[in-house]
Design a protein around this motif. Structure first.
Motif, PDB file in Angstrom:
ATOM      1  N   ASP A  27       0.828  -1.211   0.000  1.00 29.38           N
ATOM      2  CA  ASP A  27       0.000   0.000   0.000  1.00 29.38           C
ATOM      3  C   ASP A  27       0.866   1.266   0.000  1.00 29.38           C
ATOM      4  O   ASP A  27       0.503   2.277   0.577  1.00 29.38           O
ATOM      5  N   GLY A  28       1.976   1.209  -0.661  1.00 25.59           N
ATOM      6  CA  GLY A  28       2.901   2.347  -0.722  1.00 25.59           C
ATOM      7  C   GLY A  28       4.251   1.941  -0.165  1.00 25.59           C
ATOM      8  O   GLY A  28       4.410   0.847   0.384  1.00 25.59           O
ATOM      9  N   LYS A  29       5.220   2.795  -0.325  1.00 25.36           N
ATOM     10  CA  LYS A  29       6.579   2.485   0.137  1.00 25.36           C
ATOM     11  C   LYS A  29       6.648   2.702   1.642  1.00 25.36           C
ATOM     12  O   LYS A  29       6.759   3.817   2.122  1.00 25.36           O
ATOM     13  N   ASN A  30       6.563   1.615   2.406  1.00 17.92           N
ATOM     14  CA  ASN A  30       6.631   1.690   3.860  1.00 17.92           C
ATOM     15  C   ASN A  30       8.058   1.528   4.368  1.00 17.92           C
ATOM     16  O   ASN A  30       8.467   2.200   5.308  1.00 17.92           O
ATOM     17  N   PHE A  31       8.797   0.602   3.759  1.00 22.94           N
ATOM     18  CA  PHE A  31      10.146   0.262   4.210  1.00 22.94           C
ATOM     19  C   PHE A  31      11.074   0.246   3.006  1.00 22.94           C
ATOM     20  O   PHE A  31      10.674  -0.178   1.926  1.00 22.94           O
TER      21      PHE A  31
END
Length: 145
Positions: A27-31
């Protein structure tokens, strides 16, 4: 097995992580993998309002995930592509309220054996560099086939 030097680059580990654990950044660049080095690795938790819990602090589960992923990346960087290396133990101490910014998890491998890897992770705020959490963990390394 590594002699203390990584066998995979930060980009290679990041690409492999995206392949075997696409849900980490679904769901998007978290890490993202920041770096790998001799017996070490660093990860970034990209700040997002969804990680903030009531009271205005980044949630413990988000910081725990950063610690666990930092250790996993350090292990992978040194043993190569082994999706089934798994956490067998992890303990985290939350030391201070982090600022609402990216957090950096820096892992140091203390032991890298044939079957177990042990490491510690310090989590700092990107802006201040203040230590916000410290974790220790153990990973089980599957036998080579």
């Amino acid at each position: 097995m590594s002699n203390g030097e990584p066998v995979m680059s930060a980009k290679e580990v990041g690409d492999y992580l995206d392949k075997v654990f696409p849900e980490v950044n679904a769901d998007g660049k978290n890490f993202s993998v920041e770096s790998v080095g001799p017996m070490s690795a660093a990860m970034r938790l990209h700040y997002n309002d969804r990680f903030v819990r009531p009271g205005g602090t980044i949630s413990g589960p988000a910081m725990f995930s950063l610690a666990d992923l930092s250790l996993y990346v350090a292990v992978l960087a040194h043993i190569g592509e082994q999706a089934l290396a798994v956490t067998t133990n992890m303990t985290i101490n939350f030391l201070r309220k982090p600022e609402n910014t990216d957090l950096i998890g820096t892992c140091r491998l203390l032991k890298l054996g044939k079957r177990l890897a042990v490491g510690d992770v310090v989590i700092t705020g990107e802006e201040t560099g203040l230590l916000v959490a410290h974790a220790t963990g153990t990973y089980s390394i599957p036998p080579k086939k």
